[in-house]
Design an enzyme around this catalytic site. Structure first.
Site, short mmCIF file in Angstrom:
data_model
loop_
_atom_site.label_atom_id
_atom_site.label_comp_id
_atom_site.label_asym_id
_atom_site.label_seq_id
_atom_site.Cartn_x
_atom_site.Cartn_y
_atom_site.Cartn_z
N ASP A 107 0.85 -1.19 0.00
CA ASP A 107 0.00 0.00 0.00
C ASP A 107 0.88 1.23 0.00
O ASP A 107 1.99 1.22 0.56
CB ASP A 107 -0.91 0.02 1.23
CG ASP A 107 -1.96 -1.07 1.20
OD1 ASP A 107 -2.45 -1.39 0.09
OD2 ASP A 107 -2.30 -1.62 2.26
N ASP B 134 -7.17 -1.39 -4.34
CA ASP B 134 -8.20 -1.00 -3.39
C ASP B 134 -9.10 0.08 -3.98
O ASP B 134 -10.33 0.06 -3.81
CB ASP B 134 -7.57 -0.46 -2.10
CG ASP B 134 -6.75 -1.49 -1.37
OD1 ASP B 134 -7.01 -2.70 -1.53
OD2 ASP B 134 -5.83 -1.09 -0.62
#
EC number: 3.4.23.36
Length: 200
Positions: free
Chosen positions: A147, A181
């Site tokens: 991420d 995401d």
């Protein structure tokens, strides 16, 4: 048949290309915990890894990790089949785009979980290498999801008069996330916004 599937295939391919290219760049150029500003204090590339779901949520332990990975794979097969059926039935373009985004995001994070442990070494205390001579940091299905997007748009304290949170520190938006995401979130948001139109 190929012409019908062209749109979802292109969407999935482009999302995966951007998602994986950015993740690989971050892994091979940044050490875990490093960050740099893209736009002031509001848009930051902040490198973290997580064992689990979107926005850093996770299931505990290695067994939980395997369960999550297997669930993801089963879900992707189901979503892929559903998308295939939608294209055959010539469903609304917006619905096909939305499901394609969800599918691409799910596959993007599965790639991290399934293979990153095999093809990268640890990102701390050094910058990771792709295909290191000593092998990867983990086994199949035990990789960590990369991420990097961090948007701390507003920081402050809740008003003292609020019950439960009065005076506590507040940061919006706290989660760190990735392109995959984002694709899942956008796809689901479009479906929710236009569900009456898509599911007559």
């Amino acid at each position: 048949m190929l012409s019908i599937l062209k749109k979802p295939v292109v969407i999935v391919f482009l999302v995966l290309l951007v998602d994986q290219a950015l993740k690989i760049w971050v892994k091979t150029h940044m050490m875990l915990g490093e960050e740099f500003s893209v736009f002031g204090d509001w848009f930051i590339i902040h490198f973290i890894e997580n064992n689990g779901m979107a926005f850093g949520m996770e299931l505990a332990g290695k067994f939980g990790k395997v369960i999550l990975s297997v669930f993801r794979i089963v879900a992707v097969i189901g979503i892929g089949y559903y998308l295939y059926q939608l294209t055959l039935k010539k469903a609304p373009t917006g619905l096909i785009i939305s499901i394609s985004l969800v599918l691409a995001g799910a596959v993007g994070n599965i790639i991290d979980s399934a293979f990153y442990g095999l093809i990268f070494n640890d990102s701390y205390p050094q910058v990771a290498s792709l295909f290191p001579a000593e092998g990867g940091y983990s086994t199949f299905l035990h990789g960590k999801v990369v991420d990097m997007f961090y948007f701390p748009l507003w920081e402050g304290n809740f008003p003292q008069w609020l019950p439960f949170w009065g005076g506590e520190h507040f940061l919006f938006f706290r989660p760190v996330f990735n392109v995959a995401d984002s694709a899942i979130t956008i796809g689901i948001a479009i479906i929710l916004l236009f569900q009456r139109k898509y599911f007559k």
